[in-house]
Design a protein around this motif. Structure first.
Motif, PDB file in Angstrom:
ATOM      1  N   ALA A   8       0.849  -1.200   0.000  1.00 50.34           N
ATOM      2  CA  ALA A   8       0.000   0.000   0.000  1.00 50.34           C
ATOM      3  C   ALA A   8       0.884   1.250   0.000  1.00 50.34           C
ATOM      4  CB  ALA A   8      -0.922  -0.003   1.217  1.00 50.34           C
ATOM      5  N   ALA A   9       1.965   1.199   0.761  1.00 48.24           N
ATOM      6  CA  ALA A   9       2.902   2.332   0.775  1.00 48.24           C
ATOM      7  C   ALA A   9       3.489   2.533  -0.626  1.00 48.24           C
ATOM      8  CB  ALA A   9       4.009   2.076   1.797  1.00 48.24           C
ATOM      9  N   ARG A  10       3.880   1.428  -1.252  1.00 52.39           N
ATOM     10  CA  ARG A  10       4.448   1.511  -2.621  1.00 52.39           C
ATOM     11  C   ARG A  10       3.455   2.187  -3.568  1.00 52.39           C
ATOM     12  NH1 ARG A  10       5.619   3.034  -6.493  1.00 52.39           N
ATOM     13  NH2 ARG A  10       6.377   2.035  -8.401  1.00 52.39           N
ATOM     14  N   ALA A  11       2.172   1.820  -3.441  1.00 55.07           N
ATOM     15  CA  ALA A  11       1.145   2.401  -4.318  1.00 55.07           C
ATOM     16  C   ALA A  11       1.075   3.915  -4.139  1.00 55.07           C
ATOM     17  CB  ALA A  11      -0.214   1.768  -4.026  1.00 55.07           C
ATOM     18  N   MET A  12       1.451   4.394  -2.963  1.00 60.28           N
ATOM     19  CA  MET A  12       1.423   5.843  -2.678  1.00 60.28           C
ATOM     20  C   MET A  12       2.774   6.498  -2.899  1.00 60.28           C
ATOM     21  SD  MET A  12      -0.846   5.860   0.743  1.00 60.28           S
ATOM     22  CE  MET A  12      -2.325   4.886   0.811  1.00 60.28           C
ATOM     23  N   GLY A  13       3.705   5.755  -3.470  1.00 59.11           N
ATOM     24  CA  GLY A  13       5.031   6.323  -3.731  1.00 59.11           C
ATOM     25  C   GLY A  13       5.894   6.424  -2.485  1.00 59.11           C
TER      26      GLY A  13
END
Ligand SMILES: Cc1cc2nc3c(=O)[nH]c(=O)nc-3n(C[C@H](O)[C@H](O)[C@H](O)COP(=O)(O)O)c2cc1C
Length: 201
Positions: free
Chosen positions: A131-136
Protein backbone atom coordinates in the motif's frame (compact mmCIF):
# COMPACT_ATOMS: atom_id res chain seq x y z
CA UNK A 1 -2.31 7.67 -4.55
CA UNK A 2 -0.38 6.82 -7.70
CA UNK A 3 -2.05 4.86 -10.48
CA UNK A 4 -0.19 1.57 -10.24
CA UNK A 5 -1.40 -1.96 -10.90
CA UNK A 6 -1.10 -4.60 -8.22
CA UNK A 7 1.43 -6.55 -10.28
CA UNK A 8 3.52 -3.42 -10.86
CA UNK A 9 3.51 -2.78 -7.12
CA UNK A 10 4.58 -6.38 -6.44
CA UNK A 11 7.34 -6.15 -9.03
CA UNK A 12 8.76 -2.81 -7.96
CA UNK A 13 8.31 -2.74 -4.16
CA UNK A 14 11.73 -3.05 -2.57
CA UNK A 15 13.61 -2.22 0.60
CA UNK A 16 14.21 1.53 0.95
CA UNK A 17 17.30 2.48 2.95
CA UNK A 18 17.49 6.26 2.43
CA UNK A 19 14.48 8.41 3.15
CA UNK A 20 13.53 11.98 2.32
CA UNK A 21 12.77 14.17 5.37
CA UNK A 22 9.44 15.11 3.71
CA UNK A 23 6.68 14.36 6.25
CA UNK A 24 4.16 11.60 5.55
CA UNK A 25 0.52 12.80 5.69
CA UNK A 26 -1.59 11.31 8.50
CA UNK A 27 -4.21 10.13 5.98
CA UNK A 28 -1.56 8.16 4.09
CA UNK A 29 -0.52 6.40 7.30
CA UNK A 30 -4.14 5.54 8.12
CA UNK A 31 -4.77 4.22 4.60
CA UNK A 32 -1.64 2.10 4.72
CA UNK A 33 -2.57 0.61 8.10
CA UNK A 34 -6.12 -0.03 6.90
CA UNK A 35 -4.67 -2.01 3.97
CA UNK A 36 -2.53 -3.97 6.46
CA UNK A 37 -5.70 -5.06 8.28
CA UNK A 38 -7.09 -6.56 5.06
CA UNK A 39 -4.53 -9.36 5.39
CA UNK A 40 -5.51 -12.92 6.22
CA UNK A 41 -4.71 -14.37 9.66
CA UNK A 42 -5.14 -17.80 11.23
CA UNK A 43 -8.75 -18.14 12.40
CA UNK A 44 -9.23 -14.49 11.40
CA UNK A 45 -7.95 -13.58 14.87
CA UNK A 46 -6.31 -10.41 13.52
CA UNK A 47 -3.52 -10.35 16.10
CA UNK A 48 -1.75 -7.36 14.52
CA UNK A 49 -1.24 -4.14 16.44
CA UNK A 50 0.65 -1.13 15.09
CA UNK A 51 2.53 1.57 16.97
CA UNK A 52 3.23 4.60 14.77
CA UNK A 53 6.32 6.40 16.07
CA UNK A 54 7.03 9.97 14.90
CA UNK A 55 8.45 11.49 18.10
CA UNK A 56 12.10 12.36 17.26
CA UNK A 57 13.42 11.32 20.68
CA UNK A 58 11.70 7.96 20.48
CA UNK A 59 12.93 7.35 16.92
CA UNK A 60 16.47 8.17 18.04
CA UNK A 61 16.31 5.82 21.03
CA UNK A 62 14.81 2.95 19.00
CA UNK A 63 17.44 3.62 16.32
CA UNK A 64 20.23 3.29 18.88
CA UNK A 65 18.91 -0.10 19.96
CA UNK A 66 18.50 -1.16 16.34
CA UNK A 67 22.08 -0.11 15.54
CA UNK A 68 23.36 -2.03 18.56
CA UNK A 69 21.41 -5.07 17.32
CA UNK A 70 23.01 -4.65 13.90
CA UNK A 71 26.41 -4.45 15.58
CA UNK A 72 25.77 -7.66 17.52
CA UNK A 73 24.48 -9.44 14.43
CA UNK A 74 27.30 -8.33 12.16
CA UNK A 75 30.07 -8.27 14.75
CA UNK A 76 30.99 -4.62 15.19
CA UNK A 77 30.51 -2.56 18.31
CA UNK A 78 29.50 0.89 17.17
CA UNK A 79 27.82 2.33 14.14
CA UNK A 80 31.02 4.16 13.16
CA UNK A 81 32.89 0.87 13.10
CA UNK A 82 30.47 -0.73 10.69
CA UNK A 83 31.87 -1.76 7.35
CA UNK A 84 31.09 0.84 4.69
CA UNK A 85 28.47 -1.34 2.97
CA UNK A 86 26.55 -1.76 6.23
CA UNK A 87 26.54 1.95 7.06
CA UNK A 88 23.19 3.43 6.38
CA UNK A 89 21.10 6.29 7.71
CA UNK A 90 19.75 5.72 11.18
CA UNK A 91 16.08 5.51 12.15
CA UNK A 92 16.30 9.15 13.34
CA UNK A 93 16.39 10.19 9.68
CA UNK A 94 13.16 8.37 8.82
CA UNK A 95 9.89 10.34 9.13
CA UNK A 96 7.87 7.42 10.55
CA UNK A 97 8.63 4.10 12.22
CA UNK A 98 5.82 1.56 12.27
CA UNK A 99 6.20 -1.07 14.96
CA UNK A 100 4.42 -4.11 13.56
CA UNK A 101 3.33 -5.98 16.67
CA UNK A 102 1.55 -9.25 17.27
CA UNK A 103 -0.62 -9.86 20.29
CA UNK A 104 -0.57 -13.36 21.79
CA UNK A 105 -3.79 -15.09 20.79
CA UNK A 106 -4.63 -18.76 21.17
CA UNK A 107 -4.16 -20.83 18.04
CA UNK A 108 -5.39 -24.32 17.35
CA UNK A 109 -2.65 -26.75 18.38
CA UNK A 110 -1.43 -29.15 15.74
CA UNK A 111 1.16 -29.60 13.03
CA UNK A 112 2.51 -26.27 11.88
CA UNK A 113 0.98 -24.28 14.74
CA UNK A 114 4.41 -22.82 15.49
CA UNK A 115 4.32 -21.22 12.06
CA UNK A 116 0.93 -19.61 12.49
CA UNK A 117 2.08 -16.71 14.65
CA UNK A 118 4.57 -15.40 12.11
CA UNK A 119 2.25 -16.37 9.31
CA UNK A 120 -0.42 -14.19 10.89
CA UNK A 121 1.65 -11.01 10.92
CA UNK A 122 3.84 -11.05 7.82
CA UNK A 123 0.95 -10.89 5.31
CA UNK A 124 -0.21 -7.73 7.11
CA UNK A 125 3.30 -6.28 6.92
CA UNK A 126 3.47 -7.07 3.21
CA UNK A 127 0.06 -5.42 2.62
CA UNK A 128 1.36 -2.38 4.49
CA UNK A 129 4.48 -2.20 2.32
CA UNK A 130 2.56 -2.67 -0.93
CA UNK A 131 0.00 0.00 0.00
CA UNK A 132 2.90 2.33 0.78
CA UNK A 133 4.45 1.51 -2.62
CA UNK A 134 1.14 2.40 -4.32
CA UNK A 135 1.42 5.84 -2.68
CA UNK A 136 5.03 6.32 -3.73
CA UNK A 137 6.27 5.71 -0.18
CA UNK A 138 9.26 3.54 0.67
CA UNK A 139 9.44 0.91 3.42
CA UNK A 140 11.66 -1.92 4.58
CA UNK A 141 11.07 -4.93 6.81
CA UNK A 142 13.54 -4.83 9.70
CA UNK A 143 14.03 -7.23 12.59
CA UNK A 144 17.40 -6.38 14.19
CA UNK A 145 15.56 -4.57 17.01
CA UNK A 146 14.86 -8.08 18.38
CA UNK A 147 18.22 -7.97 20.18
CA UNK A 148 16.75 -5.17 22.35
CA UNK A 149 13.06 -5.92 22.09
CA UNK A 150 12.54 -5.98 25.86
CA UNK A 151 14.11 -2.49 26.18
CA UNK A 152 11.92 -1.08 23.40
CA UNK A 153 8.77 -2.63 24.85
CA UNK A 154 9.51 -1.20 28.31
CA UNK A 155 10.29 2.24 26.83
CA UNK A 156 7.02 2.39 24.88
CA UNK A 157 4.77 0.63 27.41
CA UNK A 158 4.13 -2.34 25.14
CA UNK A 159 2.64 -5.20 27.20
CA UNK A 160 4.44 -8.53 27.73
CA UNK A 161 1.86 -10.46 25.73
CA UNK A 162 2.80 -8.47 22.62
CA UNK A 163 5.83 -9.11 20.40
CA UNK A 164 7.35 -6.52 18.09
CA UNK A 165 7.61 -8.67 14.96
CA UNK A 166 9.22 -5.99 12.81
CA UNK A 167 9.94 -2.30 12.60
CA UNK A 168 9.05 -0.80 9.23
CA UNK A 169 10.56 2.61 8.45
CA UNK A 170 8.20 4.64 6.24
CA UNK A 171 8.82 7.74 4.15
CA UNK A 172 9.34 9.10 0.66
CA UNK A 173 12.43 7.59 -0.98
CA UNK A 174 15.59 9.63 -0.50
CA UNK A 175 18.37 10.48 -2.91
CA UNK A 176 19.62 7.57 -4.99
CA UNK A 177 16.65 5.37 -4.14
CA UNK A 178 14.39 3.90 -6.79
CA UNK A 179 11.58 1.37 -6.95
CA UNK A 180 12.18 -1.87 -8.85
CA UNK A 181 15.35 -3.67 -9.87
CA UNK A 182 15.01 -6.50 -7.37
CA UNK A 183 17.64 -9.24 -7.40
CA UNK A 184 15.88 -12.59 -7.40
CA UNK A 185 16.71 -16.19 -8.29
CA UNK A 186 15.27 -17.39 -11.57
CA UNK A 187 11.95 -19.23 -11.33
CA UNK A 188 13.64 -22.38 -12.64
CA UNK A 189 15.64 -22.59 -9.39
CA UNK A 190 12.69 -22.30 -7.06
CA UNK A 191 9.64 -23.82 -8.79
CA UNK A 192 9.19 -27.43 -9.85
CA UNK A 193 6.77 -29.45 -11.91
CA UNK A 194 4.88 -32.29 -10.14
CA UNK A 195 8.01 -33.60 -8.38
CA UNK A 196 10.87 -31.87 -6.58
CA UNK A 197 13.63 -30.95 -8.99
CA UNK A 198 11.64 -31.44 -12.20
CA UNK A 199 11.79 -28.35 -14.41
CA UNK A 200 8.57 -26.40 -14.66
CA UNK A 201 8.82 -26.21 -18.47
C1 LIG B 1 11.84 -11.34 7.88
C2 LIG B 1 12.73 -10.24 7.31
C3 LIG B 1 13.64 -9.61 8.14
C4 LIG B 1 14.44 -8.55 7.64
N1 LIG B 1 15.25 -7.88 8.51
C5 LIG B 1 15.94 -6.82 8.06
C6 LIG B 1 16.69 -6.00 8.95
O1 LIG B 1 16.73 -6.23 10.17
N2 LIG B 1 17.36 -4.94 8.44
C7 LIG B 1 17.31 -4.63 7.12
O2 LIG B 1 17.94 -3.64 6.72
N3 LIG B 1 16.60 -5.37 6.24
C8 LIG B 1 15.92 -6.45 6.67
N4 LIG B 1 15.15 -7.18 5.79
C9 LIG B 1 15.10 -6.76 4.36
C10 LIG B 1 15.84 -7.73 3.45
O3 LIG B 1 17.24 -7.56 3.61
C11 LIG B 1 15.41 -7.45 1.99
O4 LIG B 1 14.04 -7.68 1.86
C12 LIG B 1 16.16 -8.33 1.00
O5 LIG B 1 17.53 -8.03 1.00
C13 LIG B 1 15.64 -8.19 -0.43
O6 LIG B 1 15.72 -6.86 -0.84
P1 LIG B 1 14.42 -6.09 -1.42
O7 LIG B 1 13.41 -6.04 -0.29
O8 LIG B 1 14.92 -4.73 -1.79
O9 LIG B 1 13.90 -6.84 -2.59
C14 LIG B 1 14.35 -8.20 6.26
C15 LIG B 1 13.43 -8.87 5.44
C16 LIG B 1 12.61 -9.86 5.95
C17 LIG B 1 11.60 -10.52 5.06
Amino acid sequence: MTDISLLDALRTQRSTRRFSPQPVPDEAISSILKAATWAPSAGNRQPWRFVVVRDPALKRRIGEWYDQGAGTAYGYRQRGNAPQENREPTFSDVPVLILVCIEAVSTNPGPGSEFFRGASIYPAMQNLMLAARAMGLGTRPTTLHRHHEADIKAHLGIPDRVDIAAIVPLGYPGEGEHFGGKRRKPLSEVAFNDRWGQPLG
